[in-house]
Write a protein that holds these residues in place. Structure first.
Motif, short mmCIF file in Angstrom:
data_model
loop_
_atom_site.label_atom_id
_atom_site.label_comp_id
_atom_site.label_asym_id
_atom_site.label_seq_id
_atom_site.Cartn_x
_atom_site.Cartn_y
_atom_site.Cartn_z
N SER A 8 0.82 -1.22 0.00
CA SER A 8 0.00 0.00 0.00
C SER A 8 0.85 1.27 0.00
O SER A 8 0.36 2.35 -0.31
CB SER A 8 -0.94 0.02 1.20
N GLN A 9 2.13 1.15 0.32
CA GLN A 9 3.03 2.30 0.35
C GLN A 9 3.97 2.34 -0.86
O GLN A 9 4.58 3.36 -1.13
CB GLN A 9 3.86 2.29 1.63
N CYS A 10 4.07 1.24 -1.59
CA CYS A 10 4.98 1.17 -2.73
C CYS A 10 4.47 2.05 -3.86
O CYS A 10 3.33 1.93 -4.30
CB CYS A 10 5.12 -0.28 -3.21
N THR A 11 5.34 2.93 -4.35
CA THR A 11 4.96 3.82 -5.44
C THR A 11 5.27 3.22 -6.81
O THR A 11 4.95 3.81 -7.83
CB THR A 11 5.71 5.16 -5.33
N GLY A 12 5.93 2.05 -6.83
CA GLY A 12 6.28 1.42 -8.09
C GLY A 12 7.43 2.10 -8.80
O GLY A 12 7.60 1.96 -10.01
N CYS A 13 8.26 2.82 -8.06
CA CYS A 13 9.34 3.60 -8.67
C CYS A 13 10.47 2.73 -9.22
O CYS A 13 11.25 3.19 -10.03
CB CYS A 13 9.90 4.61 -7.67
N SER A 14 10.60 1.51 -8.76
CA SER A 14 11.60 0.52 -9.18
C SER A 14 13.02 0.81 -8.71
O SER A 14 13.96 0.18 -9.17
CB SER A 14 11.58 0.30 -10.69
N GLU A 27 8.62 -7.03 -9.81
CA GLU A 27 7.38 -6.26 -9.93
C GLU A 27 6.21 -7.22 -10.08
O GLU A 27 6.28 -8.21 -10.77
CB GLU A 27 7.48 -5.32 -11.14
N VAL A 31 3.38 -3.04 -8.31
CA VAL A 31 4.17 -2.79 -7.10
C VAL A 31 5.26 -3.84 -7.02
O VAL A 31 5.22 -4.86 -7.70
CB VAL A 31 3.31 -2.81 -5.81
N CYS A 55 14.76 3.23 -1.03
CA CYS A 55 13.32 3.48 -1.12
C CYS A 55 13.01 4.93 -0.73
O CYS A 55 13.41 5.39 0.34
CB CYS A 55 12.54 2.53 -0.23
N VAL A 57 10.17 6.13 0.11
CA VAL A 57 9.07 6.22 1.08
C VAL A 57 9.49 5.50 2.36
O VAL A 57 9.72 4.28 2.35
CB VAL A 57 7.78 5.60 0.51
N THR A 60 8.64 1.56 4.04
CA THR A 60 7.99 0.74 3.02
C THR A 60 8.66 -0.62 2.93
O THR A 60 7.98 -1.63 2.76
CB THR A 60 8.00 1.45 1.66
#
Length: 74
Positions: A8-14, A27, A31, A55, A57, A60
């Motif tokens: 729920s906190q992962c922005t998918g930024c990789s 991935e 996410v 990370c 965030v 996370t």
């Protein structure tokens, strides 16, 4: 203990995926997830887990208490 990514906190930024020395991060549905069977907490590679270090965030990438501490081979 392996680490896990709070979906729920992962922005998918990789940012984390290429930093993992064990290729434990992948991935899934937009996410990123950590395979606990591959995660070594970066022991014998880095002083701190690289997923945590990169990370953007806070809190996370966290310890997954459902798995025992990683034991490096002697």
């Amino acid at each position: 203990m392996a680490y896990k990514i709070v979906a729920s906190q992962c922005t998918g930024c990789s940012a984390c995926e290429p930093e993992c020395p064990n290729q434990a991060i992948s991935e899934k549905n937009g996410v990123f997830v950590i395979n606990p069977k591959k995660c070594t907490e970066c022991i014998n590679y880095f002083d701190e887990p690289q997923c945590v270090a990169v990370c953007p965030v806070d809190n996370t990438c966290i310890v997954d208490t459902g798995y025992p501490r990683y034991q490096a081979s002697a």
